[in-house]
Design a protein around this motif. Structure first.
Motif, PDB file in Angstrom:
ATOM      1  N   THR A  40      62.559 -62.038 -41.642  1.00  0.00           N
ATOM      2  CA  THR A  40      62.375 -61.060 -42.717  1.00  0.00           C
ATOM      3  C   THR A  40      60.897 -60.748 -42.919  1.00  0.00           C
ATOM      4  O   THR A  40      60.511 -59.583 -43.085  1.00  0.00           O
ATOM      5  CB  THR A  40      62.983 -61.601 -44.028  1.00  0.00           C
ATOM      6  OG1 THR A  40      64.374 -61.875 -43.822  1.00  0.00           O
ATOM      7  CG2 THR A  40      62.827 -60.595 -45.152  1.00  0.00           C
ATOM      8  N   ASP A  44      58.892 -57.153 -42.277  1.00  0.00           N
ATOM      9  CA  ASP A  44      58.109 -56.478 -43.309  1.00  0.00           C
ATOM     10  C   ASP A  44      56.629 -56.386 -42.947  1.00  0.00           C
ATOM     11  O   ASP A  44      55.828 -55.831 -43.720  1.00  0.00           O
ATOM     12  CB  ASP A  44      58.248 -57.216 -44.652  1.00  0.00           C
ATOM     13  CG  ASP A  44      59.669 -57.147 -45.193  1.00  0.00           C
ATOM     14  OD1 ASP A  44      60.406 -56.247 -44.758  1.00  0.00           O
ATOM     15  OD2 ASP A  44      60.036 -57.987 -46.041  1.00  0.00           O
ATOM     16  N   GLU A  59      63.364 -66.681 -53.085  1.00  0.00           N
ATOM     17  CA  GLU A  59      63.841 -65.383 -53.573  1.00  0.00           C
ATOM     18  C   GLU A  59      65.305 -65.139 -53.207  1.00  0.00           C
ATOM     19  O   GLU A  59      66.092 -64.654 -54.021  1.00  0.00           O
ATOM     20  CB  GLU A  59      62.973 -64.266 -52.989  1.00  0.00           C
ATOM     21  CG  GLU A  59      63.406 -62.875 -53.429  1.00  0.00           C
ATOM     22  CD  GLU A  59      62.581 -61.773 -52.757  1.00  0.00           C
ATOM     23  OE1 GLU A  59      62.916 -60.594 -52.967  1.00  0.00           O
ATOM     24  OE2 GLU A  59      61.613 -62.109 -52.027  1.00  0.00           O
ATOM     25  N   THR A  84      71.452 -58.690 -51.861  1.00  0.00           N
ATOM     26  CA  THR A  84      70.533 -57.629 -51.421  1.00  0.00           C
ATOM     27  C   THR A  84      70.223 -57.799 -49.948  1.00  0.00           C
ATOM     28  O   THR A  84      69.987 -58.914 -49.473  1.00  0.00           O
ATOM     29  CB  THR A  84      69.223 -57.696 -52.236  1.00  0.00           C
ATOM     30  OG1 THR A  84      69.527 -57.593 -53.626  1.00  0.00           O
ATOM     31  CG2 THR A  84      68.283 -56.564 -51.839  1.00  0.00           C
ATOM     32  N   PHE A  86      68.226 -58.068 -46.632  1.00  0.00           N
ATOM     33  CA  PHE A  86      66.869 -58.490 -46.319  1.00  0.00           C
ATOM     34  C   PHE A  86      66.048 -57.348 -45.735  1.00  0.00           C
ATOM     35  O   PHE A  86      64.834 -57.272 -45.940  1.00  0.00           O
ATOM     36  CB  PHE A  86      66.888 -59.638 -45.300  1.00  0.00           C
ATOM     37  CG  PHE A  86      67.521 -60.911 -45.809  1.00  0.00           C
ATOM     38  CD1 PHE A  86      67.876 -61.064 -47.144  1.00  0.00           C
ATOM     39  CD2 PHE A  86      67.769 -61.962 -44.939  1.00  0.00           C
ATOM     40  CE1 PHE A  86      68.463 -62.233 -47.598  1.00  0.00           C
ATOM     41  CE2 PHE A  86      68.358 -63.149 -45.383  1.00  0.00           C
ATOM     42  CZ  PHE A  86      68.705 -63.277 -46.711  1.00  0.00           C
ATOM     43  N   GLN A  87      66.718 -56.438 -44.979  1.00  0.00           N
ATOM     44  CA  GLN A  87      65.969 -55.405 -44.264  1.00  0.00           C
ATOM     45  C   GLN A  87      65.747 -54.147 -45.088  1.00  0.00           C
ATOM     46  O   GLN A  87      64.687 -53.505 -44.978  1.00  0.00           O
ATOM     47  CB  GLN A  87      66.681 -55.048 -42.960  1.00  0.00           C
ATOM     48  CG  GLN A  87      68.139 -54.652 -43.127  1.00  0.00           C
ATOM     49  CD  GLN A  87      68.821 -54.344 -41.813  1.00  0.00           C
ATOM     50  OE1 GLN A  87      68.290 -53.606 -41.003  1.00  0.00           O
ATOM     51  NE2 GLN A  87      70.000 -54.919 -41.587  1.00  0.00           N
ATOM     52  N   THR A  88      66.727 -53.743 -45.924  1.00  0.00           N
ATOM     53  CA  THR A  88      66.573 -52.496 -46.687  1.00  0.00           C
ATOM     54  C   THR A  88      66.181 -52.727 -48.145  1.00  0.00           C
ATOM     55  O   THR A  88      65.797 -51.777 -48.832  1.00  0.00           O
ATOM     56  CB  THR A  88      67.882 -51.694 -46.663  1.00  0.00           C
ATOM     57  OG1 THR A  88      68.906 -52.437 -47.356  1.00  0.00           O
ATOM     58  CG2 THR A  88      68.327 -51.404 -45.234  1.00  0.00           C
ATOM     59  N   LYS A  89      66.303 -53.989 -48.609  1.00  0.00           N
ATOM     60  CA  LYS A  89      66.000 -54.357 -49.998  1.00  0.00           C
ATOM     61  C   LYS A  89      66.906 -53.631 -50.997  1.00  0.00           C
ATOM     62  O   LYS A  89      66.538 -53.419 -52.150  1.00  0.00           O
ATOM     63  CB  LYS A  89      64.526 -54.062 -50.349  1.00  0.00           C
ATOM     64  CG  LYS A  89      63.516 -54.542 -49.345  1.00  0.00           C
ATOM     65  CD  LYS A  89      63.621 -56.019 -49.070  1.00  0.00           C
ATOM     66  CE  LYS A  89      62.555 -56.464 -48.060  1.00  0.00           C
ATOM     67  NZ  LYS A  89      62.817 -57.793 -47.516  1.00  0.00           N
ATOM     68  N   LYS A  90      68.096 -53.226 -50.540  1.00  0.00           N
ATOM     69  CA  LYS A  90      69.055 -52.546 -51.402  1.00  0.00           C
ATOM     70  C   LYS A  90      70.336 -53.367 -51.482  1.00  0.00           C
ATOM     71  O   LYS A  90      70.597 -54.179 -50.595  1.00  0.00           O
ATOM     72  CB  LYS A  90      69.363 -51.141 -50.858  1.00  0.00           C
ATOM     73  CG  LYS A  90      68.163 -50.211 -50.862  1.00  0.00           C
ATOM     74  CD  LYS A  90      68.537 -48.856 -50.256  1.00  0.00           C
ATOM     75  CE  LYS A  90      67.328 -47.925 -50.226  1.00  0.00           C
ATOM     76  NZ  LYS A  90      67.669 -46.617 -49.595  1.00  0.00           N
ATOM     77  N   ASP A 275      70.157 -60.795 -41.110  1.00  0.00           N
ATOM     78  CA  ASP A 275      70.341 -60.304 -42.478  1.00  0.00           C
ATOM     79  C   ASP A 275      71.679 -60.840 -42.989  1.00  0.00           C
ATOM     80  O   ASP A 275      72.706 -60.158 -42.962  1.00  0.00           O
ATOM     81  CB  ASP A 275      70.323 -58.769 -42.473  1.00  0.00           C
ATOM     82  CG  ASP A 275      70.120 -58.191 -43.863  1.00  0.00           C
ATOM     83  OD1 ASP A 275      70.369 -58.926 -44.834  1.00  0.00           O
ATOM     84  OD2 ASP A 275      69.723 -57.022 -43.971  1.00  0.00           O
TER      85      ASP A 275
END
Length: 311
Positions: A40, A44, A59, A84, A86-90, A275
């Protein structure tokens, strides 16, 4: 009353089945190689340090034991909260829900093409049993059933998108570009349906009601269409439901080749990035779809097939 009890019993079996799937989904995703926190951070563009790793693990709850992680995850899952990505934070459920209709459209269209091709071919093959048309179609179906779908997809793309330029190379997720990926996914199931339907129709041809229909003046072709087809289709329902479940789970190879933005393509990308929330949600959604499809088929069989023994 037997039918009602049978339906209630089948519905009651859904909960323990989903629980077993949840345990497998959580366990298998966490047993895969690699550190999710490190992957992750790299995704980022953040430096992988001890402090950053600890922060990410804290987190996302990765610093707890697996049983604790599972119980915390399960408490959220029953509320349809898969965490949520890990890759899109959505929210994962939103990401899956946004892509699922795209995969569903592709599955429905591919199934439609499969039946559209399979029914007339099976009728012709049964009508001309052990003659030239039958031999040609049986050979063709054997070839289609054994060809890898990704190879078929690449060949269709090369011919119709590159050479003839009829369709775009990148399909995206628009309905106007669905033809090539849908046809690719429809060919192997179509070959299976043809073989099953053809064998059923050949068997039905010798039944008394078919002989009576022909004695009343119907041609063999019309007798097969009017009286044989509906009975030959009943045993195909299970296979149709199984294949539809496979299509709804997302064919990652075809979705990747045609850049079709469905859940299969998204799941493969998530596996590469470890993810966990997406992988777990994907497995649960696919399992739930399979279970509900099988439940629906069992209920349909209860009403259309009087030979089923409910006891």
């Amino acid at each position: 009353m037997k039918k009602v009890r049978f339906i209630i019993k089948r519905i009651a079996q859904v909960i323990p089945m989903l629980f077993i799937v949840s345990v497998l989904a959580f366990t298998l995703s966490n047993l895969s190689a690699g550190d999710a926190a490190a992957i992750t951070l790299r995704g980022d563009g953040v430096e992988v340090t001890k402090e950053n790793l600890e922060a990410v693990r804290s987190e996302f709850g990765l610093d707890k034991s697996l049983p604790e992680q599972y119980l915390n995850w399960l408490k959220k899952v029953v509320k349809f909260d898969f965490g949520t990505s890990f890759q899109t934070k959505k929210p994962v459920i939103n990401e899956i829900a946004r892509r699922f209709p795209t995969t569903l459209k592709l599955a429905i269209t591919a199934t439609f093409f499969s039946l559209l091709l399979a029914i007339p071919i099976a009728l012709i093959s049964a009508r001309y049993q052990n003659r030239l048309p039958d031999h040609i179609f049986r050979l063709l179906c054997t070839a289609l059933a054994t060809m890898p779908d990704y190879w078929v997809g690449l060949m269709l793309m090369f011919v119709f998108a590159v050479l003839l330029k009829i369709f775009p190379v990148i399909s995206g997720s628009e309905m106007k570009n669905i033809f090539l990926p849908a046809i690719t996914l429809s060919l192997a199931p179509m070959a299976t349906y043809v073989r099953l339907l053809r064998n059923n129709l050949v068997e039905i041809k010798g039944f008394e009601y078919m002989k009576a229909a022909r004695a009343k003046g119907l041609s063999e072709t019309m007798a097969l269409i009017k009286h044989g087809l509906k009975n030959a289709m009943v045993p195909c329902l299970t296979m149709l439901g199984t294949n539809f479940g496979i299509l709804v789970s997302g064919s990652f190879a075809i979705e990747t080749i045609f850049s079709w933005n469905g859940i299969g393509k998204f799941a493969v990308e998530s596996i590469k990035l470890k993810d966990f929330p997406v992988i777990q949600c994907y497995i649960m959604v696919v399992a739930f779809t399979y279970i509900m499809l099988n439940l629906a088929l069992d209920i349909i069989y209860v009403f259309i097939d009087p030979k089923i023994q409910l006891d």
